[in-house]
Motif scaffolding. Structure first.
Motif: not given
Length: 366
Positions: A314-317, A303-306, A231-233, A310-311
């Motif tokens: 969600x990807x990690x979870x 963009x950075x905050x979203x 998710x981080x990558x 959020x994004x």
């Protein structure tokens, strides 16, 4: 006269009671804990490098297995060595490119400082138009930076001895980071080479210590670390692509370099914000475009905050099967406690907590 092993068993006291198996198990655990603690104390300086190697090995293990299967079983060393070198290039090559750009720009910076020392730095046209403090800032700029004599006096205030001390400490830090990088790459190579054997041994150890619930907990930790890394990558690549397009539209100098640096620094806590500030400042100072600077700052912050709040959670979870709140607490709390390592370890700890709450407590209730 030396007594052999056979003599010891022959002259042993038959009335001596056998050692309890639980006592032996407790002694083994105690001795093992002492040895592990001593080893951790000895290797504490390189513990971060070893943890990074474990995280990278866990995150890239499925990809490594696919690539190793394509190459076949020609050599047990060739596949992990090539994969480690490729991963090293993803870290070393961008760093060298950024250092090269800095080195190339240092000559222009020195020439610019020399020119400014002779002629002074002209105040930008937009400075006086700022509301409230524009006139005061413009006057301060003209008195301290536009006047060559005042600028030379300001530059002479720099403590050269402090600069020399800072440069020496920077060299020591760079040498230490280089040794940590070599340690991490060597540990990563060993983890990839013996990954299958290590996975089996850790699962057996977890099963022997805690039972089947321990093996389930270990699998949950591995899945959480892999999901966090992926998710981080993915979030970093998304930031690099979006901001590269924004840099092109707003006219940031070297948009490809800034976009690649944004993707690289997005993995570091607050690194993306540093690149955003630098790119917006380049629009303000180099291009004299306050409107484009403000637009990039507002768009980039949104963009950075979203993506960060959020994004990416969600990807990690979704991959780690964690609720959004647990992921958010794990990321932010982990980074505050452990720095960059906490970005990966924090969600894994929250996943372990959720596993214990779901399975262990439920098993005791049943």
């Amino acid at each position: 006269m030396l007594v052999g092993e056979g003599n010891v068993s022959r002259h042993a006291d038959p009335a001596a009671p056998p050692v309890d198996a639980k006592v032996q198990a407790a002694a083994r655990v105690a001795i093992g804990g002492v040895v592990v603690a001593a080893a951790a104390w000895v290797a504490w300086e390189f513990m971060a490098a070893l943890v990074w190697a474990a995280i990278i090995a866990i995150a890239t293990w499925p990809l490594y297995n696919r690539l190793a299967a394509i190459g076949g079983k020609r050599s047990p060393v060739l596949a992990p060595l090539c994969f480690t070198l490729v991963l090293a290039c993803f870290v070393i090559v961008p760093t060298m490119l950024v250092a090269r750009q800095i080195a190339e720009g240092s000559g222009a910076l020195l020439a610019s400082l020399h020119t400014h020392g002779i002629n002074g730095i002209a105040a930008p046209s937009w400075l006086s138009r700022l509301p409230y403090a524009g006139q005061c800032l413009d006057q301060w700029w003209r008195e301290n930076l536009s006047d060559p004599n005042a600028l030379v006096v300001s530059l002479r205030r720099v403590n050269l001895e402090s600069l020399a001390t800072w440069a020496g400490s920077l060299g020591g830090v760079m040498l230490r980071r280089f040794l940590e990088l070599l340690t991490m790459l060597l540990a990563l190579f060993i983890a990839l080479r013996d990954g299958a054997w290590l996975a089996v041994r850790f699962r057996v150890l977890a099963r022997d210590l805690i039972g089947m619930q321990g093996e389930s907990l270990l699998i949950t930790l591995v899945d959480a670390i892999r999901a966090t890394a992926n998710g981080t990558v993915a979030a970093a690549l998304a930031k690099g692509g979006v901001f590269w397009l924004a840099f092109v539209i707003t006219g940031v100098p070297h948009p490809l370099l800034f976009g690649a640096t944004m993707a690289l620094f997005s993995i570091i806590p607050f690194g993306a914000w540093i690149i955003l500030i630098a790119s917006a400042a380049s629009l303000l100072v180099v291009n004299d475009a306050p409107v484009a600077c403000a637009g990039l700052a507002i768009f980039g912050s949104a963009v950075l905050l979203i993506i960060d709040h959020f994004i990416q959670p969600v990807l990690i979870g979704g991959a780690a099967r964690l609720p959004f709140l647990f992921v958010l607490i794990g990321i932010i709390g982990g980074m505050r406690s452990l720095g960059l390592l906490g970005l990966f370890i924090g969600p894994a700890i929250m996943a372990a907590l959720l596993t214990i709450a779901r399975k262990w407590i439920r098993a005791e209730d049943g």
